[in-house]
Scaffold this motif. Structure first.
Motif, PDB file in Angstrom:
ATOM      1  N   GLY A  54       0.883  -1.189  -0.105  1.00 30.62           N
ATOM      2  CA  GLY A  54       0.019  -0.076   0.083  1.00 30.62           C
ATOM      3  C   GLY A  54       0.892   1.234   0.183  1.00 30.62           C
ATOM      4  O   GLY A  54       0.362   2.289  -0.526  1.00 30.62           O
ATOM      5  N   LEU A  55       1.887   1.246   0.361  1.00 33.02           N
ATOM      6  CA  LEU A  55       2.943   2.437   0.565  1.00 33.02           C
ATOM      7  C   LEU A  55       3.302   2.808  -0.920  1.00 33.02           C
ATOM      8  O   LEU A  55       3.628   3.897  -1.086  1.00 33.02           O
ATOM      9  CB  LEU A  55       4.224   1.978   1.336  1.00 33.02           C
ATOM     10  N   ASN A 126     -17.229  -3.672 -15.112  1.00 35.96           N
ATOM     11  CA  ASN A 126     -16.914  -2.589 -14.813  1.00 35.96           C
ATOM     12  C   ASN A 126     -15.908  -3.043 -13.236  1.00 35.96           C
ATOM     13  O   ASN A 126     -16.434  -4.069 -12.490  1.00 35.96           O
ATOM     14  CB  ASN A 126     -18.098  -1.991 -13.795  1.00 35.96           C
ATOM     15  N   PHE A 127     -14.951  -2.544 -13.092  1.00 34.64           N
ATOM     16  CA  PHE A 127     -14.134  -2.954 -11.919  1.00 34.64           C
ATOM     17  C   PHE A 127     -13.269  -1.663 -11.307  1.00 34.64           C
ATOM     18  O   PHE A 127     -12.738  -0.865 -12.289  1.00 34.64           O
ATOM     19  CB  PHE A 127     -13.054  -3.890 -12.683  1.00 34.64           C
ATOM     20  N   ALA A 128     -13.482  -1.459 -10.135  1.00 39.97           N
ATOM     21  CA  ALA A 128     -12.680  -0.387  -9.555  1.00 39.97           C
ATOM     22  C   ALA A 128     -12.837   0.959 -10.356  1.00 39.97           C
ATOM     23  O   ALA A 128     -11.890   1.702 -10.378  1.00 39.97           O
ATOM     24  CB  ALA A 128     -11.118  -0.455  -9.356  1.00 39.97           C
ATOM     25  N   SER A 129     -14.254   1.253 -10.240  1.00 38.21           N
ATOM     26  CA  SER A 129     -14.751   2.634 -11.008  1.00 38.21           C
ATOM     27  C   SER A 129     -14.376   2.615 -12.477  1.00 38.21           C
ATOM     28  O   SER A 129     -14.299   3.874 -13.217  1.00 38.21           O
ATOM     29  CB  SER A 129     -14.060   3.687 -10.236  1.00 38.21           C
ATOM     30  N   ILE A 130     -13.940   1.506 -13.123  1.00 37.32           N
ATOM     31  CA  ILE A 130     -13.234   1.369 -14.146  1.00 37.32           C
ATOM     32  C   ILE A 130     -14.414   0.711 -15.208  1.00 37.32           C
ATOM     33  O   ILE A 130     -14.743  -0.406 -14.911  1.00 37.32           O
ATOM     34  CB  ILE A 130     -11.734   0.969 -14.604  1.00 37.32           C
ATOM     35  N   ALA A 188      -0.868   0.691  -8.516  1.00 37.63           N
ATOM     36  CA  ALA A 188      -1.493   1.947  -8.190  1.00 37.63           C
ATOM     37  C   ALA A 188      -1.309   2.711  -9.325  1.00 37.63           C
ATOM     38  O   ALA A 188      -2.168   3.373  -9.825  1.00 37.63           O
ATOM     39  CB  ALA A 188      -0.817   2.835  -7.096  1.00 37.63           C
ATOM     40  N   THR A 189      -0.296   2.750 -10.092  1.00 36.18           N
ATOM     41  CA  THR A 189       0.001   3.657 -11.306  1.00 36.18           C
ATOM     42  C   THR A 189      -0.744   3.445 -12.393  1.00 36.18           C
ATOM     43  O   THR A 189      -1.493   4.248 -12.877  1.00 36.18           O
ATOM     44  CB  THR A 189       1.328   3.617 -11.926  1.00 36.18           C
ATOM     45  N   ARG A 200      -8.659   4.026  -3.123  1.00 41.02           N
ATOM     46  CA  ARG A 200      -9.045   2.639  -3.314  1.00 41.02           C
ATOM     47  C   ARG A 200      -7.985   2.131  -4.189  1.00 41.02           C
ATOM     48  O   ARG A 200      -7.733   0.804  -4.095  1.00 41.02           O
ATOM     49  CB  ARG A 200     -10.357   2.802  -4.539  1.00 41.02           C
ATOM     50  N   ALA A 201      -7.071   2.661  -4.841  1.00 45.51           N
ATOM     51  CA  ALA A 201      -5.730   2.130  -5.427  1.00 45.51           C
ATOM     52  C   ALA A 201      -4.937   1.452  -4.171  1.00 45.51           C
ATOM     53  O   ALA A 201      -4.343   0.604  -4.382  1.00 45.51           O
ATOM     54  CB  ALA A 201      -5.095   3.059  -6.147  1.00 45.51           C
ATOM     55  N   LEU A 202      -4.818   2.152  -3.205  1.00 45.20           N
ATOM     56  CA  LEU A 202      -3.883   1.658  -2.002  1.00 45.20           C
ATOM     57  C   LEU A 202      -4.742   0.260  -1.570  1.00 45.20           C
ATOM     58  O   LEU A 202      -3.841  -0.596  -1.205  1.00 45.20           O
ATOM     59  CB  LEU A 202      -4.015   2.689  -0.675  1.00 45.20           C
TER      60      LEU A 202
END
Length: 302
Positions: A54-55, A126-130, A188-189, A200-202
């Motif tokens: 997550g970092l 649809n996945f993770a707002s994508i 995350a990128t 949400r990416a974290l």
């Protein structure tokens, strides 16, 4: 009379030898019990190791990763990280079985290709707002990084076994925890560049590393069985990642960024991760002659 004395002496020598052997076995058993790492300790350390992923998402709390100009470099950086990580897996799995590594790579490439063809049957994903094609690609990347964590989790569990379990396990856990940070950044990128929020990416970065603690504990308890499967699992994850780089990430990067810049970003990110790995291997080599997850011999596994 002399024959009787010889028999008595022989019996006495056998008794002494048996007593010494029993004493040594008891000492070895006591030593193994004293040095054995508690299962909850293995689980706790590997949870911390997974959370380090997550970092990698933290920079995106301060940077705008949704800029269209960011998409090309983001995919190029992910290409370099995933290529370096895949060859790291091959390197770590090689001592356990070269043939199994090759078979695993072939199965991984076939599996991810079949998965992509299956997902192409569905338009409204649809996945993770994508949504749409971006969702399919993101879902594949997330799946690959999760599979990749399975191989690492098994390797960490094996490293806690044997008489040097405490020292070797802690060193390997710390090394993979640090290694998880740039891998989390790669995930995350891609997510942030497609429109996912940094928070949400974290969480998704940590999710992709959850197999590490979940597999570390059973691989520690059933070390011999998992050690046999380790090269196949690592080769499988490496094959998935290499295929994904050339089939999805690299074409996306070249669609938004000149080839020379893509090559520069990918090379720099791969070089950074490899340099990072070599530094950790040098540090770890003070404890393990192989500088990695060396296979346990029969004495250590006893």
């Amino acid at each position: 009379v002399s024959l009787s004395k010889s028999l008595v002496l022989a019996e006495s020598e056998n008794e002494i030898t048996n007593a010494i052997s029993t004493s040594l076995e008891n000492q070895i058993s006591l030593q193994e019990i004293e040095t054995r790492v508690p299962v909850m300790t293995v689980f706790f350390l590997t949870v911390l190791m997974a959370a380090a992923s997550g970092l990698g998402a933290l920079p995106f709390f301060f940077l705008d990763g949704r800029d269209a100009r960011f998409s090309g470099p983001a995919n190029a950086l992910a290409c370099g990280v995933m290529l370096a990580a895949s060859f790291d897996l091959i390197h770590e799995g090689q001592p356990y079985g070269c043939f199994e590594i090759i078979v695993g790579m072939s199965l991984g490439a076939y599996f991810i290709k079949a998965s992509q063809e299956f997902l192409h049957r569905f338009e409204d994903i649809n996945f993770a707002s994508i949504s749409g094609a971006d969702a399919r690609k993101t879902l594949l990347i997330m799946g690959i990084m999760t599979v990749h964590a399975i191989g690492e989790g098994s390797g960490v569990g094996v490293s806690f076994s044997g008489q040097r379990g405490w020292t070797q396990g802690i060193v390997v856990s710390a090394a993979i925890g640090l290694h998880n940070i740039p891998e989390g950044m790669a995930v995350a990128t891609v997510l942030v560049s497609k429109g996912t929020s940094p928070r949400r990416a974290l969480l998704w970065c940590i999710f992709t590393s959850l197999p590490q603690p979940l597999l570390a504990v059973p691989s520690y308890i059933f070390v011999e069985a998992f050690q046999a499967l380790l090269p196949l699992a690592m080769g499988f994850a490496a094959g998935c990642m290499i295929w994904m780089v050339f089939a999805e990430l690299l074409p996306d990067a070249l669609a938004h960024t000149p080839a020379s810049q893509v090559a520069s970003y990918a090379t720099l990110s791969a070089g950074f991760l490899e340099a990072f790995r070599m530094i950790l291997a040098e540090f770890e080599s003070g404890d393990s002659p192989s500088g990695g997850w060396a296979p346990m011999d029969q004495y250590q596994l006893a």
